[in-house]
Design a protein around this motif. Structure first.
Motif, PDB file in Angstrom:
ATOM      1  N   LEU A   1      14.830  22.360  24.463  1.00  0.00           N
ATOM      2  CA  LEU A   1      13.562  21.794  24.007  1.00  0.00           C
ATOM      3  C   LEU A   1      12.529  21.787  25.132  1.00  0.00           C
ATOM      4  O   LEU A   1      11.338  22.026  24.889  1.00  0.00           O
ATOM      5  N   GLU A   2      12.977  21.498  26.351  1.00  0.00           N
ATOM      6  CA  GLU A   2      12.055  21.523  27.477  1.00  0.00           C
ATOM      7  C   GLU A   2      11.509  22.928  27.703  1.00  0.00           C
ATOM      8  O   GLU A   2      10.318  23.113  27.976  1.00  0.00           O
ATOM      9  N   VAL A   3      12.395  23.929  27.562  1.00  0.00           N
ATOM     10  CA  VAL A   3      11.941  25.310  27.716  1.00  0.00           C
ATOM     11  C   VAL A   3      10.942  25.671  26.621  1.00  0.00           C
ATOM     12  O   VAL A   3       9.884  26.263  26.874  1.00  0.00           O
ATOM     13  N   ALA A   4      11.288  25.299  25.369  1.00  0.00           N
ATOM     14  CA  ALA A   4      10.381  25.592  24.261  1.00  0.00           C
ATOM     15  C   ALA A   4       9.052  24.858  24.431  1.00  0.00           C
ATOM     16  O   ALA A   4       7.980  25.412  24.144  1.00  0.00           O
ATOM     17  N   LYS A   5       9.110  23.604  24.917  1.00  0.00           N
ATOM     18  CA  LYS A   5       7.877  22.840  25.123  1.00  0.00           C
ATOM     19  C   LYS A   5       7.013  23.466  26.206  1.00  0.00           C
ATOM     20  O   LYS A   5       5.785  23.564  26.072  1.00  0.00           O
ATOM     21  N   SER A   6       7.660  23.897  27.298  1.00  0.00           N
ATOM     22  CA  SER A   6       6.884  24.532  28.360  1.00  0.00           C
ATOM     23  C   SER A   6       6.250  25.828  27.881  1.00  0.00           C
ATOM     24  O   SER A   6       5.097  26.133  28.213  1.00  0.00           O
ATOM     25  N   MET A   7       7.001  26.599  27.059  1.00  0.00           N
ATOM     26  CA  MET A   7       6.429  27.819  26.504  1.00  0.00           C
ATOM     27  C   MET A   7       5.264  27.508  25.578  1.00  0.00           C
ATOM     28  O   MET A   7       4.233  28.192  25.585  1.00  0.00           O
ATOM     29  N   SER A   8       5.429  26.438  24.781  1.00  0.00           N
ATOM     30  CA  SER A   8       4.343  26.041  23.874  1.00  0.00           C
ATOM     31  C   SER A   8       3.118  25.578  24.644  1.00  0.00           C
ATOM     32  O   SER A   8       1.981  25.929  24.301  1.00  0.00           O
ATOM     33  N   ASP A   9       3.345  24.788  25.719  1.00  0.00           N
ATOM     34  CA  ASP A   9       2.218  24.330  26.531  1.00  0.00           C
ATOM     35  C   ASP A   9       1.494  25.495  27.176  1.00  0.00           C
ATOM     36  O   ASP A   9       0.258  25.522  27.238  1.00  0.00           O
ATOM     37  N   GLU A  10       2.280  26.460  27.667  1.00  0.00           N
ATOM     38  CA  GLU A  10       1.660  27.621  28.297  1.00  0.00           C
ATOM     39  C   GLU A  10       0.866  28.439  27.281  1.00  0.00           C
ATOM     40  O   GLU A  10      -0.249  28.895  27.564  1.00  0.00           O
ATOM     41  N   ALA A  11       1.440  28.606  26.087  1.00  0.00           N
ATOM     42  CA  ALA A  11       0.724  29.353  25.040  1.00  0.00           C
ATOM     43  C   ALA A  11      -0.547  28.627  24.625  1.00  0.00           C
ATOM     44  O   ALA A  11      -1.593  29.254  24.407  1.00  0.00           O
ATOM     45  N   ARG A  12      -0.464  27.284  24.508  1.00  0.00           N
ATOM     46  CA  ARG A  12      -1.660  26.525  24.150  1.00  0.00           C
ATOM     47  C   ARG A  12      -2.722  26.613  25.242  1.00  0.00           C
ATOM     48  O   ARG A  12      -3.912  26.746  24.957  1.00  0.00           O
ATOM     49  N   ARG A  13      -2.282  26.556  26.507  1.00  0.00           N
ATOM     50  CA  ARG A  13      -3.239  26.660  27.604  1.00  0.00           C
ATOM     51  C   ARG A  13      -3.935  28.011  27.595  1.00  0.00           C
ATOM     52  O   ARG A  13      -5.159  28.107  27.756  1.00  0.00           O
ATOM     53  N   ARG A  14      -3.154  29.075  27.364  1.00  0.00           N
ATOM     54  CA  ARG A  14      -3.767  30.404  27.312  1.00  0.00           C
ATOM     55  C   ARG A  14      -4.709  30.531  26.128  1.00  0.00           C
ATOM     56  O   ARG A  14      -5.766  31.173  26.234  1.00  0.00           O
ATOM     57  N   ALA A  15      -4.313  29.931  24.995  1.00  0.00           N
ATOM     58  CA  ALA A  15      -5.187  29.991  23.808  1.00  0.00           C
ATOM     59  C   ALA A  15      -6.492  29.243  24.068  1.00  0.00           C
ATOM     60  O   ALA A  15      -7.573  29.706  23.669  1.00  0.00           O
ATOM     61  N   GLU A  16      -6.393  28.078  24.739  1.00  0.00           N
ATOM     62  CA  GLU A  16      -7.615  27.332  25.049  1.00  0.00           C
ATOM     63  C   GLU A  16      -8.498  28.101  26.012  1.00  0.00           C
ATOM     64  O   GLU A  16      -9.723  28.128  25.863  1.00  0.00           O
ATOM     65  N   GLU A  17      -7.872  28.738  27.014  1.00  0.00           N
ATOM     66  CA  GLU A  17      -8.659  29.542  27.941  1.00  0.00           C
ATOM     67  C   GLU A  17      -9.314  30.720  27.227  1.00  0.00           C
ATOM     68  O   GLU A  17     -10.485  31.049  27.485  1.00  0.00           O
ATOM     69  N   ALA A  18      -8.553  31.372  26.321  1.00  0.00           N
ATOM     70  CA  ALA A  18      -9.117  32.498  25.581  1.00  0.00           C
ATOM     71  C   ALA A  18     -10.252  32.048  24.674  1.00  0.00           C
ATOM     72  O   ALA A  18     -11.277  32.731  24.548  1.00  0.00           O
ATOM     73  N   ASN A  19     -10.074  30.889  24.040  1.00  0.00           N
ATOM     74  CA  ASN A  19     -11.124  30.374  23.166  1.00  0.00           C
ATOM     75  C   ASN A  19     -12.380  30.028  23.960  1.00  0.00           C
ATOM     76  O   ASN A  19     -13.502  30.309  23.528  1.00  0.00           O
ATOM     77  N   LEU A  20     -12.188  29.426  25.150  1.00  0.00           N
ATOM     78  CA  LEU A  20     -13.338  29.096  25.983  1.00  0.00           C
ATOM     79  C   LEU A  20     -14.026  30.363  26.475  1.00  0.00           C
ATOM     80  O   LEU A  20     -15.268  30.443  26.493  1.00  0.00           O
ATOM     81  N   ALA A  21     -13.226  31.364  26.857  1.00  0.00           N
ATOM     82  CA  ALA A  21     -13.816  32.628  27.297  1.00  0.00           C
ATOM     83  C   ALA A  21     -14.575  33.298  26.161  1.00  0.00           C
ATOM     84  O   ALA A  21     -15.656  33.870  26.364  1.00  0.00           O
TER      85      ALA A  21
END
Length: 511
Positions: free
Chosen positions: A241-261
């Motif tokens: 779950l920690e691995v999945a959560k970290s992957m989800s957080d990373e994906a969300r961070r990239r999505a937020e960065e892409a959306n801001l860009a």
């Protein structure tokens, strides 16, 4: 209002076609469960852990057995003053010391999975040595003792020895059984040779006690193994779950960065496009108005008008993209002042009246009079009402009717509602048309296709005002769009209506 879609909650679009991303995590979890479930059926996964727990138990209880041996020797000497008990006590203390030293050596060594079986056999051999010591004790006898007191003493000592060994060594499977087999063999031999009823009884009692405590120790061993399995499974699942959560957080961070860009790119490109577009609009308007002289060819005049209209359409599109980009980037600031929704509604109706007349559409007004002013951004509310009115006129057929309502809500706020008798929107497409660049099937088939940004901007502006946007529609029954401002925006507040009849009187439009 059950068919309405509120903007109070964020829209979350889930792509169900990407479920394969979780297959690796699911596979790992399933493999962990299968591995743990098979451990109770002979898989020796936890043997090393159980062996380590047995070693710790031996070291922690190292002082119990010497005290017990000293106590047994003291009572025995009191009952039977024989120096043989001292020799037995010295032998038992030596064997116990060997057992403790072996356990201490095992605790200091990093036992690998391959060496586990070897160390387990060594510890079992040490238990057998202790069993031989108790076998020697079982041969003790007292010729000078009166009655059966020595049998009682010897039986009590052996039963206590069995119980102490079982409680401290149940982590070592078969330790109790192997440790006391020599003692049972010695008692059995004594009973066969003497055929004394007390020897036979003592043998039977000790044999039953060994079997019973072996059963208890085995149950404790299995219970502890099960607990370790559950603990290991929990730890593995938490890790996954920690691995999945970290992957989800990373994906969300990239999505937020892409959306801001994306928002920054759209805002930058929109600004860059507006500069040449203003020049195109200006020159096309000069040509279309023939300010510098008449155009000899009427076709050129028509082309100039087309250029101007296309430029206006493109400018409106760019303005909508800029508004949406500012909203998404959190840069959309309200310029609030006291204003009247009635005046805004009348002005906006006047702006779209010409287009409505061109399609022979009747716009009906249903305003509640003497509405107090609200604290809001006038430009933003005009944009909201113009977007909704333009959509209503666009999709209302020739000779249709558009109704504009302004009044109180049941909660003391104010609302603006625009209802048309156009083709309507299927209920399952309402979330689509409320998303950015989303368009329903009716819009796609329409000759006047828009950008799909009007309604998202409307609901974003209302959300900025702490308001609510509701879109109700049914196929072939028309559409009703309702913009609601909360009671906190009304400068002259009135109490909320509590009774149902009053709600019905004030809010017939929402019936």
């Amino acid at each position: 209002m059950s068919n309405g879609v509120s903007t109070s909650t964020d829209k979350i679009i889930v792509d169900r076609s990407r479920s394969h991303r979780n297959k690796a995590v699911s596979k790992a979890v399933r493999a962990t469960r299968e591995r743990l479930q098979s451990s109770a059926k002979g898989n020796q996964i936890f043997d090393r852990d159980m062996l380590a727990m047995h070693v710790n138990a031996v070291l922690q209880s190292a002082s119990i057995m010497p005290l017990f041996i000293v106590l047994v020797t003291a009572i025995g000497v009191y009952l039977n003053p024989d120096t043989g008990l001292f020799a037995w006590a010295l032998l038992m203390l030596s064997v116990h010391a060997i057992n403790v030293l072996l356990a201490r050596r095992a605790s200091r060594k990093e036992i690998t999975a391959i060496e586990t079986r070897k160390w387990r056999n060594r510890l079992l051999a040490a238990q057998v040595l202790v069993g031989f010591g108790w076998a020697l004790f079982s041969f003790q006898s007292c010729n000078t003792c009166a009655g059966d007191s020595y049998y009682f003493y010897k039986g009590a000592v052996l039963l206590f020895a069995i119980s102490i060994t079982a409680m401290s060594g149940f982590m070592l499977r078969l330790g109790v059984l192997f440790g006391f087999l020599p003692m049972i063999a010695a008692l059995l031999a004594t009973a066969i040779l003497s055929r004394h009823v007390l020897d036979i009884g003592l043998t039977a009692i000790c044999a039953v006690a060994v079997v019973f405590f072996h059963y208890i120790a085995d149950r404790l061993y299995r219970s502890n193994l099960t607990l370790m399995s559950y603990q290991s499974e929990k730890d593995d699942l938490i890790a996954e779950l920690e691995v999945a959560k970290s992957m989800s957080d990373e994906a969300r961070r990239r999505a937020e960065e892409a959306n801001l860009a994306k928002s920054r790119f759209l805002a930058s490109m929109s600004h860059e496009l507006r500069t040449p577009l203003n020049a195109i609009l200006g020159f096309s308007e000069v040509m279309n108005s023939e300010v510098l002289g008449p155009l000899a060819n009427p076709t050129y005049r028509e082309y100039a008008g087309d250029i101007h209209r296309s430029g206006q359409h493109l400018l409106n599109l760019i303005n909508e993209i800029l508004d949406l980009s500012r909203i998404e980037a959190g840069r959309y600031e309200l310029s609030e002042e006291a204003l009247s929704l009635l005046e805004i509604a009348e002005d906006c109706i006047g702006m779209v009246q010409l287009r409505a007349r061109a399609k022979n559409i009747t716009i009906r007004e249903q305003f509640e009079q003497q509405l107090p002013q609200v604290w809001a951004d006038e430009k933003a509310l005009r944009q909201v009402l113009l977007n909704l009115l333009s959509n209503a006129v666009k999709f209302t057929p020739q000779g249709g009717e558009v109704t504009v309502k302004v009044g109180w809500t049941a909660g003391g706020g104010q609302y603006m509602a625009i209802k048309d008798n156009g083709p309507g929107i299927p209920e399952d497409e309402i979330p689509v048309v409320l998303s950015a660049f989303g368009q329903g099937s009716i819009t796609i088939k329409s000759a006047e296709q828009g950008t799909g940004l009007g309604l998202p901007i409307v609901q974003a502006i209302l959300a900025k005002h702490d308001g609510q946007f509701i879109l109700r529609s049914k196929l072939r029954e028309g559409t009703e769009a309702i913009a609601i401002l909360p009671a906190t925006r009304v400068l002259q507040s009135v109490p909320a209506v509590a009774d149902a009849p009053a709600v019905e009187r004030r809010r017939r439009s929402f019936a």
